[in-house]
Write a protein that holds these residues in place. Structure first.
Motif, PDB file in Angstrom:
ATOM      1  N   ARG A 280      -4.295 -10.908 -12.952  1.00 24.29           N
ATOM      2  CA  ARG A 280      -3.015 -10.447 -13.472  1.00 24.29           C
ATOM      3  C   ARG A 280      -2.723  -9.022 -13.030  1.00 24.29           C
ATOM      4  NH1 ARG A 280      -1.755  -7.792 -19.163  1.00 24.29           N
ATOM      5  NH2 ARG A 280      -2.995  -6.285 -18.061  1.00 24.29           N
ATOM      6  N   LEU A 281      -1.462  -8.765 -12.700  1.00 27.51           N
ATOM      7  CA  LEU A 281      -1.005  -7.412 -12.390  1.00 27.51           C
ATOM      8  C   LEU A 281       0.261  -7.166 -13.194  1.00 27.51           C
ATOM      9  CD1 LEU A 281      -1.479  -4.869 -10.603  1.00 27.51           C
ATOM     10  CD2 LEU A 281       0.160  -5.865  -8.988  1.00 27.51           C
ATOM     11  N   ARG A 282       0.209  -6.167 -14.085  1.00 23.72           N
ATOM     12  CA  ARG A 282       1.368  -5.859 -14.924  1.00 23.72           C
ATOM     13  C   ARG A 282       2.000  -4.559 -14.435  1.00 23.72           C
ATOM     14  NH1 ARG A 282       1.317  -5.769 -21.473  1.00 23.72           N
ATOM     15  NH2 ARG A 282       1.359  -8.010 -21.098  1.00 23.72           N
ATOM     16  N   VAL A 283       3.274  -4.630 -14.029  1.00 22.76           N
ATOM     17  CA  VAL A 283       3.949  -3.463 -13.453  1.00 22.76           C
ATOM     18  C   VAL A 283       5.296  -3.249 -14.143  1.00 22.76           C
ATOM     19  CG1 VAL A 283       2.844  -3.861 -11.222  1.00 22.76           C
ATOM     20  CG2 VAL A 283       5.130  -4.775 -11.629  1.00 22.76           C
ATOM     21  N   ASP A 284       5.801  -2.027 -14.027  1.00 19.81           N
ATOM     22  CA  ASP A 284       7.135  -1.686 -14.537  1.00 19.81           C
ATOM     23  C   ASP A 284       7.856  -0.891 -13.461  1.00 19.81           C
ATOM     24  OD1 ASP A 284       9.098  -1.216 -16.945  1.00 19.81           O
ATOM     25  OD2 ASP A 284       8.789   0.748 -16.022  1.00 19.81           O
ATOM     26  N   MET A 285       9.174  -1.065 -13.394  1.00 16.36           N
ATOM     27  CA  MET A 285       9.968  -0.325 -12.408  1.00 16.36           C
ATOM     28  C   MET A 285      11.422  -0.280 -12.870  1.00 16.36           C
ATOM     29  SD  MET A 285      10.119  -3.132  -9.327  1.00 16.36           S
ATOM     30  CE  MET A 285       8.331  -3.294  -9.374  1.00 16.36           C
TER      31      MET A 285
ATOM     32  N   LEU B  65       3.869 -13.324  -3.302  1.00 23.68           N
ATOM     33  CA  LEU B  65       3.276 -14.359  -4.147  1.00 23.68           C
ATOM     34  C   LEU B  65       2.848 -15.588  -3.343  1.00 23.68           C
ATOM     35  CD1 LEU B  65       5.552 -14.087  -7.303  1.00 23.68           C
ATOM     36  CD2 LEU B  65       3.316 -13.059  -6.883  1.00 23.68           C
ATOM     37  N   ASP B  66       3.553 -15.895  -2.270  1.00 24.90           N
ATOM     38  CA  ASP B  66       3.134 -17.003  -1.416  1.00 24.90           C
ATOM     39  C   ASP B  66       1.803 -16.691  -0.734  1.00 24.90           C
ATOM     40  OD1 ASP B  66       5.375 -18.432  -2.089  1.00 24.90           O
ATOM     41  OD2 ASP B  66       6.459 -18.035  -0.223  1.00 24.90           O
ATOM     42  N   ALA B  67       1.597 -15.416  -0.386  1.00 29.74           N
ATOM     43  CA  ALA B  67       0.350 -15.015   0.274  1.00 29.74           C
ATOM     44  C   ALA B  67      -0.799 -14.867  -0.715  1.00 29.74           C
ATOM     45  CB  ALA B  67       0.562 -13.703   1.025  1.00 29.74           C
ATOM     46  N   ASN B  68      -0.481 -14.775  -2.013  1.00 28.59           N
ATOM     47  CA  ASN B  68      -1.499 -14.583  -3.041  1.00 28.59           C
ATOM     48  C   ASN B  68      -1.243 -15.548  -4.201  1.00 28.59           C
ATOM     49  OD1 ASN B  68      -2.849 -11.863  -2.039  1.00 28.59           O
ATOM     50  ND2 ASN B  68      -0.639 -11.577  -1.889  1.00 28.59           N
ATOM     51  N   PRO B  69      -1.478 -16.847  -3.991  1.00 30.75           N
ATOM     52  CA  PRO B  69      -1.116 -17.844  -5.005  1.00 30.75           C
ATOM     53  C   PRO B  69      -1.867 -17.705  -6.324  1.00 30.75           C
ATOM     54  CG  PRO B  69      -2.429 -18.828  -3.240  1.00 30.75           C
ATOM     55  CD  PRO B  69      -2.044 -17.456  -2.781  1.00 30.75           C
ATOM     56  N   GLU B  70      -3.003 -16.987  -6.339  1.00 33.28           N
ATOM     57  CA  GLU B  70      -3.759 -16.819  -7.580  1.00 33.28           C
ATOM     58  C   GLU B  70      -3.444 -15.496  -8.268  1.00 33.28           C
ATOM     59  OE1 GLU B  70      -7.902 -18.248  -7.702  1.00 33.28           O
ATOM     60  OE2 GLU B  70      -7.664 -18.659  -5.559  1.00 33.28           O
ATOM     61  N   LEU B  71      -2.451 -14.784  -7.765  1.00 29.81           N
ATOM     62  CA  LEU B  71      -2.013 -13.544  -8.399  1.00 29.81           C
ATOM     63  C   LEU B  71      -0.924 -13.847  -9.414  1.00 29.81           C
ATOM     64  CD1 LEU B  71      -1.994 -10.384  -8.490  1.00 29.81           C
ATOM     65  CD2 LEU B  71      -0.184 -10.489  -6.754  1.00 29.81           C
ATOM     66  N   THR B  72      -1.085 -13.351 -10.629  1.00 29.56           N
ATOM     67  CA  THR B  72      -0.065 -13.485 -11.671  1.00 29.56           C
ATOM     68  C   THR B  72       0.583 -12.130 -11.882  1.00 29.56           C
ATOM     69  OG1 THR B  72      -1.310 -15.239 -12.786  1.00 29.56           O
ATOM     70  CG2 THR B  72       0.376 -14.098 -14.069  1.00 29.56           C
ATOM     71  N   LEU B  73       1.877 -12.053 -11.636  1.00 26.97           N
ATOM     72  CA  LEU B  73       2.601 -10.794 -11.752  1.00 26.97           C
ATOM     73  C   LEU B  73       3.415 -10.770 -13.032  1.00 26.97           C
ATOM     74  CD1 LEU B  73       3.253  -8.136 -10.223  1.00 26.97           C
ATOM     75  CD2 LEU B  73       5.242  -9.312  -9.270  1.00 26.97           C
ATOM     76  N   GLU B  74       3.197  -9.759 -13.854  1.00 25.18           N
ATOM     77  CA  GLU B  74       4.009  -9.530 -15.048  1.00 25.18           C
ATOM     78  C   GLU B  74       4.860  -8.303 -14.779  1.00 25.18           C
ATOM     79  OE1 GLU B  74       1.604  -9.253 -18.531  1.00 25.18           O
ATOM     80  OE2 GLU B  74       0.706 -11.236 -18.277  1.00 25.18           O
ATOM     81  N   MET B  75       6.171  -8.512 -14.611  1.00 29.60           N
ATOM     82  CA  MET B  75       7.052  -7.416 -14.223  1.00 29.60           C
ATOM     83  C   MET B  75       7.998  -7.036 -15.357  1.00 29.60           C
ATOM     84  SD  MET B  75       9.803  -7.047 -11.106  1.00 29.60           S
ATOM     85  CE  MET B  75       8.547  -7.070  -9.843  1.00 29.60           C
ATOM     86  N   SER B  76       7.949  -5.784 -15.727  1.00 24.21           N
ATOM     87  CA  SER B  76       8.908  -5.210 -16.667  1.00 24.21           C
ATOM     88  C   SER B  76       9.891  -4.385 -15.865  1.00 24.21           C
ATOM     89  CB  SER B  76       8.168  -4.328 -17.685  1.00 24.21           C
ATOM     90  OG  SER B  76       9.059  -3.439 -18.331  1.00 24.21           O
TER      91      SER B  76
END
Length: 301
Positions: free
Chosen positions: A93-98, A115-126
């Motif tokens: 998981r990667l939680r980011v804000d911008m 995300l296509d290059a890193n299918p096991e990455l979960t992005l939580e974007m605020s």
């Protein structure tokens, strides 16, 4: 000795000051978090947290233990990744804000590639225009624009975003297209004023002068405290605006906005990737920093 999973659970509770939010962020049951923390306190022979029905706070022992736990977790992560290929897909998981408009117009359209290059990455974007608390809200990193005012944070410069002067075609048909600073006054131009707090002192029209930047007082019928509203006011022909090219490029390309006084652009806006502590620069954060820098590069001055 506590294992790394126990340290991770404790650190997340210490950062978020909530058993419930810590459990949600880790994807585990709240009951497990409580059990782990009770077992940790028994094992350490000290109370690490003050608990009430409404809040969780670190004790003095808890603060000291958290500092060591955070460093141990970072070291463990470094050891785990030291032989990993830099081209290996990212996991976890990667939680980011911008800022909202940056996310909407620049980052989101580019995300499928990441995300296509890193299918096991979960992005939580605020995406918000307020300054989030990285520790309390559990962010791995944030993108911030402008000066960094909290010297407790670790900020890595990404570049300086180009700023532009623009107006709608309808506005320019009414007031004329300024060619010089004097034209702004003689043609009776107006600007939309942006201030984070309504009623605050209004900034003027920024322009380069000598080795720095100066401000020209211009009237305006409208003051706003929101970036999206600021852009909308410019599109509606309510006045000239000065804003980041990255978030206005699509409007300029479509002809909805026209750049004016291109040789008198405002000061570029510094873009930063910010973490709460140098130990927060995990492989995921470093990879995201490299990726976001490439995404923003076409808009750097």
């Amino acid at each position: 000795m506590p294992n790394l999973q126990t340290l991770l659970i404790f650190a997340r509770v210490a950062e978020m000051l909530s058993f419930t939010r810590a459990a949600e962020s880790l994807g585990i049951q709240k009951g497990r978090v409580s059990t782990v923390i009770r077992g940790l306190e028994r094992e350490m022979g000290a109370a690490l947290l003050h608990r009430t029905t409404r809040s969780v706070q670190l004790t003095e022992d808890g603060r000291a233990f958290y500092e060591r736990a955070r460093d141990l977790l970072a070291e463990a992560q470094d050891v785990q990744s030291m032989f990993a290929s830099s081209d290996a897909p990212l996991k976890g998981r990667l939680r980011v804000d911008m800022p909202t408009e940056l996310a909407k117009t620049v980052v989101i359209p580019a995300l499928p590639q990441l995300l296509d290059a890193n299918p096991e990455l979960t992005l939580e974007m605020s995406s918000t225009d307020r300054r989030v608390d990285l520790v309390q809200e559990g962010f791995d990193c944030v993108i911030r624009l402008g000066p960094i005012i909290d010297d407790r944070l670790v900020a890595r410069a990404l570049g300086k975003l180009r700023m532009v002067n623009v107006a709608s075609p309808g506005y320019l048909a009414k007031y004329g297209t300024p060619q010089t600073l004097d034209d702004l006054l003689t043609q009776g131009h107006r600007m939309v004023h942006y201030t984070p707090t309504l009623g605050a002192r209004r900034d003027g029209w920024e322009y380069p002068e000598g080795n720095g930047y100066a401000s020209l007082a211009l009237p305006g019928a409208m003051q706003v405290n929101n970036v999206q509203t600021y852009h909308a006011a410019g599109l509606a022909g309510l006045g000239l605006i000065q804003a980041g090219y990255s978030t206005l490029a699509h409007h300029i390309e479509r002809g909805d906005l026209v750049e004016v006084l291109a040789d008198l652009r405002p000061e570029p806006l510094a873009a930063w990737l910010v973490v709460a502590h140098r130990r927060n620069l995990s492989p995921r954060v470093r990879a995201f920093m490299t990726w976001i820098e490439r995404v923003l590069e076409p808009y750097f001055d």
